[in-house]
Design a protein around this motif. Structure first.
Motif, mmCIF file in Angstrom:
data_model
loop_
_atom_site.group_PDB
_atom_site.id
_atom_site.type_symbol
_atom_site.label_atom_id
_atom_site.label_comp_id
_atom_site.label_asym_id
_atom_site.label_seq_id
_atom_site.Cartn_x
_atom_site.Cartn_y
_atom_site.Cartn_z
ATOM 1 N N LEU A 22 136.067 21.604 -48.411
ATOM 2 C CA LEU A 22 135.398 20.344 -48.524
ATOM 3 C C LEU A 22 136.519 19.380 -49.197
ATOM 4 C CD1 LEU A 22 132.333 22.169 -50.146
ATOM 5 C CD2 LEU A 22 132.480 21.449 -47.837
ATOM 6 N N ASP A 23 135.927 18.234 -49.190
ATOM 7 C CA ASP A 23 136.726 17.228 -49.997
ATOM 8 C C ASP A 23 136.710 17.339 -51.462
ATOM 9 O OD1 ASP A 23 134.723 14.974 -50.950
ATOM 10 O OD2 ASP A 23 133.999 15.760 -48.772
ATOM 11 N N VAL A 24 137.481 16.660 -52.292
ATOM 12 C CA VAL A 24 137.789 16.786 -53.577
ATOM 13 C C VAL A 24 136.420 16.705 -54.268
ATOM 14 C CG1 VAL A 24 138.926 16.221 -55.573
ATOM 15 C CG2 VAL A 24 140.218 16.475 -53.537
ATOM 16 N N GLN A 25 135.856 15.405 -53.844
ATOM 17 C CA GLN A 25 134.561 14.794 -54.553
ATOM 18 C C GLN A 25 133.524 15.958 -54.271
ATOM 19 O OE1 GLN A 25 136.300 12.955 -52.691
ATOM 20 N NE2 GLN A 25 137.110 11.637 -54.434
ATOM 21 N N THR A 26 133.283 16.333 -52.984
ATOM 22 C CA THR A 26 132.097 17.472 -52.953
ATOM 23 C C THR A 26 132.367 18.486 -53.585
ATOM 24 O OG1 THR A 26 132.152 16.330 -50.649
ATOM 25 C CG2 THR A 26 130.764 18.298 -50.923
ATOM 26 N N ARG A 27 133.790 19.066 -53.557
ATOM 27 C CA ARG A 27 133.931 20.171 -54.219
ATOM 28 C C ARG A 27 133.557 20.201 -55.723
ATOM 29 N NH1 ARG A 27 139.732 21.516 -54.651
ATOM 30 N NH2 ARG A 27 139.700 21.363 -52.225
ATOM 31 N N ALA A 28 133.844 19.071 -56.389
ATOM 32 C CA ALA A 28 133.744 18.924 -57.901
ATOM 33 C C ALA A 28 132.091 19.001 -57.963
ATOM 34 C CB ALA A 28 134.128 17.570 -58.501
ATOM 35 N N ARG A 29 131.219 18.404 -57.243
ATOM 36 C CA ARG A 29 129.807 18.251 -57.283
ATOM 37 C C ARG A 29 129.175 19.694 -56.993
ATOM 38 N NH1 ARG A 29 126.325 17.181 -58.219
ATOM 39 N NH2 ARG A 29 124.784 16.037 -56.800
#
Ligand SMILES: Nc1ncnc2c1ncn2[C@@H]1O[C@H](COP(=O)(O)OP(=O)(O)O)[C@@H](O)[C@H]1O
Ligand SMILES: [Mg+2]
Lengths: 309, 272
Positions: free
Chosen positions: B176-183
């Motif tokens: 997953l991309d970084v933003q999605t991963r943080a969520r």
């Protein structure tokens, strides 16, 4: 292609139309369908045109390579030869029996039925055996060597066997179709099973699925797309082998017509029959693709992506 | 075997004693992926496995899941020796492992279908599990209609529907991309707190380890052994920009660097 499609996007066009019939036509993808039909006609037309051209400049001898307008023109005359179904009956002369159109239909139906039944039997048998080979280790050891050994054997070699076993009629032709497809399809089934993602199997295992459930609920659905693909590839093989089978041990059928054409030196009849087989094979393939899209709704459309490159 | 008897507390979620795995053992291609792992994991604990790629983290998860047999030592879960897979221990993979021919809710309730639950029961449980991952509205969609992050949430819901006591996650957010991963990390922490399950989470991202773990198990290069275990007692929700978090990142980076260097040296030696 891309230009044509962009011009007639169904949704855009539908928005500007008020007539119900026209709207229905657009909503069922009538434009897409028409575009496809148009390209098919163009493709075939180009091929036929080239042939006609060769005839017009005198390079294609009409006695040997009669162009389409010649071998398609006297349908009535050619159709009579399809009347092999009743020709050999006692007391029946060429003039009697079914009309030209009926003869063609009877012959076409007979051959199509053999292809269809052969395909269904080959599929069911091959998938069952392929799955069984992976399911039971003993079957793997016992069956796989023989299947591998027999799969390179040309269907021609099976022809005498078909006649020894089944004499004449539908059975030997169906047997030939089955035997021509069965071995390859078993190997293809096994290859499909081996390429099922281990993750999917592991998911089922962690949820407590039994071996039986893993095969029934994971492996069989997972190999289905590949198997339909294999079936499509083998469909044409079935059409090829059925003609071979019919040219010998069977009372009637397209193969018989080809043999008749050969023996009476009638190139027009040969090409006419080839054209009929082509149309039938095309139709079968189209139906199968339709079924594929219905059954395998979950598959992504790679073709579209490739076209965009 | 010295460890055969289930003499470990039935209250410990996972116990590994001398666990090791040699792939293709006894053949010419035999290679040791994992050696001598001793590890105890408490119920409800969040443990992150950190190590260079190829060091055997996935292998250890497979052993704990019961999908592969340990070639050395043994593993217990809640007092029972791990010999086969069990719905108590759900595994979530990096790549999507949803069944593409089933709808979202059918995927989530696959385990219940295996047990022969009725359709109404399956739909109810699926709805509940999807509610927990915030995807109830997508029940009747097919996996290919979802984004990568949504698919992983469905995979989490599918695991939760089995009410597992141990959730094994093999780099679930790596694609997953970084933003999605943080969520997704926040989302996972919520799910973890609600479910009360132990989570064993594999990653090679140091940030992810700092964000999630109660304890970080750092592995050596192949064959993977436990190098150190770093406890993280930062309060949650964590401030990942705090000085303590920064110090942890530096510590873990140092620990990992040596192993990555060793892994590289080994790979170069193999190809030379
Ligand atoms: N199914 C398998 N069969 C043989 N070797 C494997 C298998 N799975 C992993 N390995 C090997 O075991 C080692 C560790 O792999 P893995 O556990 O996937 O590492 P990680 O998850 O830490 O990246 C690697 O050398 C890999 O090639
Ligand atoms: Mg891995």
């Amino acid at each position: 292609m891309a230009v044509v499609e962009r011009d007639v996007r169904p949704s855009d066009a539908a928005a500007g139309t008020s007539r119900p019939a026209a709207r229905w036509f657009l909503s069922v993808g009538g434009i897409d369908w028409l575009t496809k039909a148009w390209w098919t006609c163009l493709s075939v037309g180009l091929f036929a045109g080239l042939w006609e051209l060769l005839w017009a400049v005198g390079w294609a001898d009409p006695q040997l390579l009669p162009p389409p307008h010649i071998f398609l023109s006297d349908f009535g005359e050619q159709g009579k030869f399809f009347n092999t179904a009743t020709r050999w009956q006692v007391g029946q002369s060429m003039g009697e029996g079914p009309s030209a159109f009926e003869s063609v239909m009877i012959t076409v139906a007979a051959t199509t039925m053999r292809v269809f039944v052969g395909l269904v039997i080959a599929c069911v048998l091959a998938i069952s055996v392929g799955v069984a080979v992976r399911y039971w280790h003993v079957i793997d050891k016992l069956v796989l060597p023989t299947v591998t050994l027999l799969s390179p054997v040309s269907p021609i070699a099976w022809l005498p066997v078909a006649i020894f076993l089944f004499g004449i009629g539908n059975a030997p032709a169906i047997f030939m179709v089955v035997v021509a497809l069965f071995f390859h399809m078993v190997l293809a089934t096994i290859a499909q099973i081996d390429s099922v993602s281990p993750n999917l199997i592991n998911v089922a295992r962690t949820m407590g699925a039994s071996k039986h459930q893993i095969y029934g609920r994971v492996i069989v659905p997972a190999i289905l797309p590949g198997m339909l693909q294999v079936l499509r590839m083998n469909l044409f093989g079935a059409w090829m082998v059925v003609l071979v089978a019919e040219s010998t041990g069977v009372g009637y059928g397209m193969g018989q017509v080809i043999m008749l054409a050969r023996n009476t030196f009638n190139p027009s009849l040969v090409f006419f029959t080839i054209a009929v087989v082509g149309v039938l094979g095309f139709g079968f393939d189209w139906l199968l693709r339709l079924a594929q899209r219905r059954i395998l709704y979950w598959l992504p459309d790679t073709q579209e992506k490739l076209r965009g490159l | 075997m010295a460890f055969d008897a289930p003499h470990f507390s039935s209250r410990t979620a996972v116990v590994c004693r001398g666990a090791g795995k040699t792939w293709a053992a006894g053949t010419k291609r035999a290679h040791e992926a994992l050696r001598d792992v001793d590890l105890d994991i408490a119920p409800g604990e969040f443990v992150v496995f950190l190590g260079p790629s190829g060091c055997g983290k996935s292998t250890l998860l497979y052993l704990i899941a019961g999908l592969e047999d340990a070639t050395d030592g043994a593993i217990w879960s809640f007092g029972d020796k791990v010999e086969t897979p069990s719905p108590q221990r759900s595994l979530i993979f990096q790549e999507t492992s949803l069944f593409p021919w089933l709808t979202v809710w059918q995927n989530v309730s696959f385990g219940l279908a295996i047990r022969g639950a009725s359709q109404a029961e399956r739909r109810r449980v699926a709805a509940e599990a999807l509610q927990r991952v915030g995807l109830k509205a997508a029940m009747d969609k097919r996996p290919d209609e979802l984004s990568g992050g949504m698919r992983q949430r469905v995979a989490v819901a599918r695991a939760l529907a089995m009410r597992p006591k141990v959730l094994l996650m093999d780099e679930p957010f790596a694609a997953l991309d970084v933003q999605t991963r943080a969520r997704m990390q926040d989302f996972l922490l919520d799910v973890w707190r609600d479910s009360g399950a132990s989570v064993l989470f594999v990653t090679h991202h140091i940030d992810e380890a700092v964000a999630l773990a109660d304890r970080v198990v750092v592995f050596t290069a192949r064959p993977g052994r436990i190098k150190t275990i770093v406890p993280i007692d930062l309060p949650r929700p964590r401030n990942l920009f705090s000085r303590e978090a920064e110090a942890l990142r530096i510590q873990l980076t140092d620990l990992l660097r040596d192993e990555v260097d060793r892994a590289f040296a080994e790979q170069e030696a193999m190809t030379a």
